[in-house]
Write an enzyme that holds these catalytic residues in place. Structure first.
Site, PDB file in Angstrom:
ATOM      1  CB  SER A  15      -0.714  -0.032   1.418  1.00 38.25           C
ATOM      2  OG  SER A  15      -0.190   0.000   2.501  1.00 38.25           O
ATOM      3  CB  ILE A  17       5.243   5.614  -0.481  1.00 37.95           C
ATOM      4  CG1 ILE A  17       4.658   7.150  -0.256  1.00 37.95           C
ATOM      5  CG2 ILE A  17       6.561   5.856  -1.004  1.00 37.95           C
ATOM      6  CD1 ILE A  17       5.557   8.052   0.822  1.00 37.95           C
ATOM      7  N   GLY A  18       5.087   2.493  -1.013  1.00 37.99           N
ATOM      8  CA  GLY A  18       5.789   1.324  -1.295  1.00 37.99           C
ATOM      9  C   GLY A  18       4.953   0.759  -2.579  1.00 37.99           C
ATOM     10  CE1 TYR A 154       7.330   7.579  10.662  1.00 35.67           C
ATOM     11  CE2 TYR A 154       7.188   9.771  10.904  1.00 35.67           C
ATOM     12  CZ  TYR A 154       7.352   8.800   9.965  1.00 35.67           C
ATOM     13  OH  TYR A 154       7.293   8.688   8.900  1.00 35.67           O
TER      14      TYR A 154
END
Length: 261
Positions: A15, A17-18, A154
């Site tokens: 899903s 950007i990948g 993060y």
């Protein structure tokens, strides 16, 4: 896989950007290896890519949150006889909220995906990439350039990815291998839902660029061998601004921009 064609591994390929990066590699004639946790989604995607672009696409289930996930992924790819020409360390996610309220197991799992897996896969596949004079693209973030209240871990993981990528890029000068730290800003990619940050002022009510738009820019930066790439003029300006203001000021700005609303 056609041994005369280049082969790329893309993590987090199911899903966002990948998924869009996979499309760019396939469109450019690479055979692709799609890795993510959701195998059925990957398998259907692989069939679709093979039909559309006439390349070979292989789906491999990989749990990069686990202690052995990255090493197992490398071992399976090696056992199948693949030699990589490109590595896209894209898998990653965030968690929104105050550190005092966060779950330690969840934070540690995120660190394994965002940092440890990047290091392991880069280390283990580097012999391949040296032999093919290949390319590495590590998905960092504009979060890499300053501390991030409400997403403290993060932001810190992405600072690690940026620093690591720049350092090994310098080490690999002259080998033919290039390393790109890809640093997109907020993107409409499903990231916000997984991070549970729909209430964050950073994204709520904002029109964000699509994953397809952002990935295409990152892919081109990788092909140019650009060491650090930040898509979008405003994102670039904001990342550079942290060089000219005290860090405590930059942190307060991020806190105000990210707070729950």
């Amino acid at each position: 896989m056609n041994r005369n064609r280049k082969t790329a591994l893309i993590t987090g390929a199911s899903s966002g950007i990948g998924k869009a990066l996979v499309e760019n590699f396939a469109k450019d004639g690479y055979d692709v290896i799609l890795a993510a946790r959701s195998f059925s989604k990957l398998e259907n995607r692989a069939i679709e890519l093979q039909s559309r672009y006439g390349i070979a696409a292989t789906a491999i289930a990989a749990d990069l949150e686990s202690e052995e996930g990255a090493s197992k992924l490398h071992a399976e790819i090696e056992a199948r006889g693949f030699t990589l020409s490109a590595l896209a360390n894209n898998a990653g996610y965030g968690l929104f909220g105050e550190f005092k309220d966060s779950s330690l197991p969840e934070e540690l799992a995120m660190m394994r995906v965002n940092m440890t897996a990047v290091v392991i896969l880069t280390k283990l596949f580097l012999p391949d990439l040296l032999s093919t004079q290949g390319k590495i693209i590590n998905t960092a973030s504009t979060a890499a350039f300053q501390p991030g209240p409400y997403m403290a871990i993060y932001y810190a993981t992405k600072a690690f990815v940026l620093s690591f990528s720049e350092a090994i890029a310098a080490e690999l000068e002259g080998t033919g291998v290039t390393v790109t730290a890809f640093c997109p800003g907020a993107t409409a990619s499903g990231f916000q839902d997984k991070a549970n940050m729909q209430r964050s002022a950073l994204v709520k009510g904002k029109k964000l660029p699509t994953a397809d738009e952002v990935a295409a820019l990152g892919y081109r930066a990788m092909q140019r061998g650009q060491r650090v790439y930040i898509p979008g003029t405003m994102n670039w300006l904001m990342a550079q601004s942290t060089r000219f203001v005290p860090r405590n000021v930059a942190t307060r700005i991020v806190k105000a921009m990210s707070k729950p609303i």
